[in-house]
Design a protein around this motif. Structure first.
Motif, PDB file in Angstrom:
ATOM      1  N   HIS A  30     -47.447  28.679  23.567  1.00 30.32           N
ATOM      2  CA  HIS A  30     -46.003  28.429  23.559  1.00 30.32           C
ATOM      3  C   HIS A  30     -45.369  29.610  22.843  1.00 30.32           C
ATOM      4  O   HIS A  30     -45.098  29.562  21.650  1.00 30.32           O
ATOM      5  CB  HIS A  30     -45.702  27.115  22.838  1.00 30.32           C
ATOM      6  CG  HIS A  30     -44.283  26.659  23.024  1.00 30.32           C
ATOM      7  ND1 HIS A  30     -43.800  26.209  24.226  1.00 30.32           N
ATOM      8  CD2 HIS A  30     -43.231  26.588  22.174  1.00 30.32           C
ATOM      9  CE1 HIS A  30     -42.529  25.873  24.111  1.00 30.32           C
ATOM     10  NE2 HIS A  30     -42.162  26.090  22.863  1.00 30.32           N
ATOM     11  N   ASN A  31     -45.108  30.676  23.574  1.00 29.09           N
ATOM     12  CA  ASN A  31     -44.937  31.960  22.905  1.00 29.09           C
ATOM     13  C   ASN A  31     -43.707  32.746  23.320  1.00 29.09           C
ATOM     14  O   ASN A  31     -43.796  33.934  23.644  1.00 29.09           O
ATOM     15  CB  ASN A  31     -46.178  32.828  23.149  1.00 29.09           C
ATOM     16  CG  ASN A  31     -47.375  32.324  22.361  1.00 29.09           C
ATOM     17  OD1 ASN A  31     -47.234  31.891  21.239  1.00 29.09           O
ATOM     18  ND2 ASN A  31     -48.539  32.354  22.961  1.00 29.09           N
ATOM     19  N   PHE A  55     -47.992  24.955  25.480  1.00 32.08           N
ATOM     20  CA  PHE A  55     -48.566  23.805  24.793  1.00 32.08           C
ATOM     21  C   PHE A  55     -48.311  23.941  23.303  1.00 32.08           C
ATOM     22  O   PHE A  55     -48.406  25.037  22.752  1.00 32.08           O
ATOM     23  CB  PHE A  55     -50.072  23.733  25.056  1.00 32.08           C
ATOM     24  CG  PHE A  55     -50.429  23.572  26.505  1.00 32.08           C
ATOM     25  CD1 PHE A  55     -50.541  22.306  27.072  1.00 32.08           C
ATOM     26  CD2 PHE A  55     -50.652  24.676  27.304  1.00 32.08           C
ATOM     27  CE1 PHE A  55     -50.880  22.155  28.409  1.00 32.08           C
ATOM     28  CE2 PHE A  55     -50.989  24.536  28.650  1.00 32.08           C
ATOM     29  CZ  PHE A  55     -51.101  23.271  29.199  1.00 32.08           C
ATOM     30  N   PHE A  56     -48.029  22.836  22.642  1.00 36.10           N
ATOM     31  CA  PHE A  56     -47.687  22.896  21.226  1.00 36.10           C
ATOM     32  C   PHE A  56     -48.906  23.222  20.368  1.00 36.10           C
ATOM     33  O   PHE A  56     -48.793  23.909  19.359  1.00 36.10           O
ATOM     34  CB  PHE A  56     -47.071  21.572  20.775  1.00 36.10           C
ATOM     35  CG  PHE A  56     -46.508  21.618  19.395  1.00 36.10           C
ATOM     36  CD1 PHE A  56     -45.278  22.209  19.152  1.00 36.10           C
ATOM     37  CD2 PHE A  56     -47.206  21.086  18.316  1.00 36.10           C
ATOM     38  CE1 PHE A  56     -44.752  22.261  17.872  1.00 36.10           C
ATOM     39  CE2 PHE A  56     -46.690  21.138  17.029  1.00 36.10           C
ATOM     40  CZ  PHE A  56     -45.463  21.727  16.810  1.00 36.10           C
ATOM     41  N   THR A  57     -50.083  22.754  20.747  1.00 37.69           N
ATOM     42  CA  THR A  57     -51.271  22.968  19.925  1.00 37.69           C
ATOM     43  C   THR A  57     -52.343  23.725  20.707  1.00 37.69           C
ATOM     44  O   THR A  57     -52.335  23.752  21.940  1.00 37.69           O
ATOM     45  CB  THR A  57     -51.872  21.637  19.439  1.00 37.69           C
ATOM     46  OG1 THR A  57     -52.414  20.924  20.572  1.00 37.69           O
ATOM     47  CG2 THR A  57     -50.815  20.776  18.761  1.00 37.69           C
ATOM     48  N   GLU A  60     -54.308  21.353  22.965  1.00 36.13           N
ATOM     49  CA  GLU A  60     -53.633  21.073  24.232  1.00 36.13           C
ATOM     50  C   GLU A  60     -53.750  22.245  25.195  1.00 36.13           C
ATOM     51  O   GLU A  60     -53.930  22.057  26.404  1.00 36.13           O
ATOM     52  CB  GLU A  60     -52.163  20.738  23.975  1.00 36.13           C
ATOM     53  CG  GLU A  60     -51.950  19.396  23.292  1.00 36.13           C
ATOM     54  CD  GLU A  60     -50.498  19.131  22.961  1.00 36.13           C
ATOM     55  OE1 GLU A  60     -49.684  20.078  23.073  1.00 36.13           O
ATOM     56  OE2 GLU A  60     -50.175  18.000  22.591  1.00 36.13           O
ATOM     57  N   ARG A  84     -41.811  17.993  30.719  1.00 39.48           N
ATOM     58  CA  ARG A  84     -43.181  17.848  30.222  1.00 39.48           C
ATOM     59  C   ARG A  84     -44.091  17.342  31.330  1.00 39.48           C
ATOM     60  O   ARG A  84     -43.763  16.390  32.035  1.00 39.48           O
ATOM     61  CB  ARG A  84     -43.247  16.899  29.038  1.00 39.48           C
ATOM     62  CG  ARG A  84     -44.669  16.513  28.640  1.00 39.48           C
ATOM     63  CD  ARG A  84     -44.753  15.819  27.307  1.00 39.48           C
ATOM     64  NE  ARG A  84     -44.518  16.767  26.228  1.00 39.48           N
ATOM     65  CZ  ARG A  84     -44.697  16.485  24.934  1.00 39.48           C
ATOM     66  NH1 ARG A  84     -45.084  15.281  24.559  1.00 39.48           N
ATOM     67  NH2 ARG A  84     -44.487  17.393  24.010  1.00 39.48           N
ATOM     68  N   ARG A  89     -49.494  17.489  28.960  1.00 42.00           N
ATOM     69  CA  ARG A  89     -48.568  17.658  27.838  1.00 42.00           C
ATOM     70  C   ARG A  89     -48.029  19.084  27.742  1.00 42.00           C
ATOM     71  O   ARG A  89     -47.519  19.499  26.700  1.00 42.00           O
ATOM     72  CB  ARG A  89     -49.215  17.244  26.507  1.00 42.00           C
ATOM     73  CG  ARG A  89     -49.602  15.778  26.445  1.00 42.00           C
ATOM     74  CD  ARG A  89     -50.253  15.429  25.110  1.00 42.00           C
ATOM     75  NE  ARG A  89     -49.377  15.659  23.986  1.00 42.00           N
ATOM     76  CZ  ARG A  89     -48.452  14.795  23.561  1.00 42.00           C
ATOM     77  NH1 ARG A  89     -48.286  13.650  24.187  1.00 42.00           N
ATOM     78  NH2 ARG A  89     -47.699  15.067  22.512  1.00 42.00           N
ATOM     79  N   ASN A  91     -45.234  21.818  28.229  1.00 42.06           N
ATOM     80  CA  ASN A  91     -43.780  21.825  28.299  1.00 42.06           C
ATOM     81  C   ASN A  91     -43.311  23.054  29.061  1.00 42.06           C
ATOM     82  O   ASN A  91     -43.921  24.127  28.948  1.00 42.06           O
ATOM     83  CB  ASN A  91     -43.164  21.843  26.899  1.00 42.06           C
ATOM     84  CG  ASN A  91     -43.525  20.624  26.097  1.00 42.06           C
ATOM     85  OD1 ASN A  91     -43.340  19.502  26.558  1.00 42.06           O
ATOM     86  ND2 ASN A  91     -44.055  20.830  24.893  1.00 42.06           N
ATOM     87  N   ARG A 147     -50.182  28.210  15.302  1.00 38.75           N
ATOM     88  CA  ARG A 147     -49.498  27.514  14.222  1.00 38.75           C
ATOM     89  C   ARG A 147     -50.492  27.188  13.098  1.00 38.75           C
ATOM     90  O   ARG A 147     -51.666  26.940  13.354  1.00 38.75           O
ATOM     91  CB  ARG A 147     -48.864  26.239  14.752  1.00 38.75           C
ATOM     92  CG  ARG A 147     -47.818  26.471  15.835  1.00 38.75           C
ATOM     93  CD  ARG A 147     -47.296  25.166  16.382  1.00 38.75           C
ATOM     94  NE  ARG A 147     -46.390  25.371  17.497  1.00 38.75           N
ATOM     95  CZ  ARG A 147     -45.079  25.569  17.389  1.00 38.75           C
ATOM     96  NH1 ARG A 147     -44.532  25.596  16.179  1.00 38.75           N
ATOM     97  NH2 ARG A 147     -44.322  25.741  18.449  1.00 38.75           N
ATOM     98  N   CYS A 150     -52.892  24.257  13.432  1.00 36.54           N
ATOM     99  CA  CYS A 150     -54.034  24.455  14.343  1.00 36.54           C
ATOM    100  C   CYS A 150     -55.141  25.245  13.658  1.00 36.54           C
ATOM    101  O   CYS A 150     -56.331  24.941  13.824  1.00 36.54           O
ATOM    102  CB  CYS A 150     -53.570  25.162  15.611  1.00 36.54           C
ATOM    103  SG  CYS A 150     -52.387  24.234  16.610  1.00 36.54           S
ATOM    104  N   ASP A 209     -38.543  27.832  15.865  1.00 36.56           N
ATOM    105  CA  ASP A 209     -38.597  27.603  17.304  1.00 36.56           C
ATOM    106  C   ASP A 209     -37.236  27.741  17.971  1.00 36.56           C
ATOM    107  O   ASP A 209     -37.143  28.190  19.117  1.00 36.56           O
ATOM    108  CB  ASP A 209     -39.170  26.209  17.598  1.00 36.56           C
ATOM    109  CG  ASP A 209     -40.667  26.132  17.342  1.00 36.56           C
ATOM    110  OD1 ASP A 209     -41.305  27.201  17.276  1.00 36.56           O
ATOM    111  OD2 ASP A 209     -41.193  25.018  17.201  1.00 36.56           O
TER     112      ASP A 209
END
Length: 246
Positions: A30-31, A55-57, A60, A84, A89, A91, A147, A150, A209
């Motif tokens: 997610h960059n 993806f947030f993580t 994921e 989503r 999952r 986004n 993050r 993670c 974000d």
């Protein structure tokens, strides 16, 4: 980091690490910030799937790459205010501003939302294919902004290895994989000596974000250090400003 410190550290790092050149840059995860910093350094940035969404993580992301055929091929939830994939999952945002859906879907904006959703799905399908094709072409720079939650997760090392393995299964070859962390993550180290051409680099902090593509936040000199070390083989021309096209 100040400009003076950046210049000193840049010289030291180039002596220590040298310079790595690539044919194509692609962010992972997610960059928006990663792509923005690359664009600011080199003046171009080719569109890729993880610049429109992600993806947030790390967990994921790995699941999504391991189940690539499920990405946006089933139910799509939202926009709320982004779309989503219920399967994975992931986004993704459309071309309409996310603020357009902040108040929910109404009779007045329903047709616009449906058109935006259809455009998003078509673009994602195209960029999924492009992502795999570019991996197979070789010589790419792949960057993952990780993050802190993670990095400090118990399964982080396992996920990093699974990510690398997933890229290989796609047919990726001759690539550099760079994990970018915030300085506060230095208290934990992970040995990645068994993963060829895999690197960990640091910036002082990430952008918030909601201000991912702005110079007034984060660590612009830290990112510049990274993209001075990992730089394009050829500087390309890009007519439009920082805007991802399908």
């Amino acid at each position: 980091m100040t400009k003076f410190k950046y210049q000193i550290r840049n010289a030291v790092l180039h002596l220590r690490h040298g310079v790595h050149r690539h044919e194509l840059f692609m962010s992972l995860g997610h960059n928006c910030e990663v792509a923005y910093r690359y664009f600011r350094r080199w003046g171009f940035c080719e569109s890729a799937i993880f610049q429109w969404g992600g993806f947030f993580t790390l967990r994921e992301l790995v699941y999504g790459l391991e189940h690539w055929d499920l990405v946006y091929t089933g139910e799509v939830v939202g926009p709320n205010p982004i779309y989503r994939c219920a399967n994975t999952r992931m986004n993704a945002h459309g071309k309409a501003p996310m603020s357009a859906w902040m108040g929910g879907i109404t009779d007045e904006n329903r047709a616009a939302m449906e058109a935006d959703r259809a455009d998003m799905l078509g673009r994602v399908a195209h960029l999924k294919v492009k992502f795999v094709e570019k991996l197979k072409s070789g010589g790419n720079l792949l960057v993952y902004k990780m993050r802190p939650e993670c990095w400090f997760a118990d399964d982080c090392e396992e996920m990093m290895h699974r990510l690398h393995a997933a890229l290989i299964r796609f047919g990726a070859r001759d690539f550099d994989l760079v994990f970018v962390l915030e300085e506060k993550c230095r208290s934990k180290t992970i040995a990645l000596t068994d993963l060829p051409r895999t690197f960990v680099r640091y910036v002082s902090e990430f952008n918030p974000d909601d201000h991912a593509a702005e110079d007034n936040y984060g660590d612009k000199y830290g990112w510049r250090l990274i993209f001075d070390e990992f730089r394009p083989r050829t500087i390309k021309q890009q007519a439009h400003k920082f805007k991802f096209e399908g």
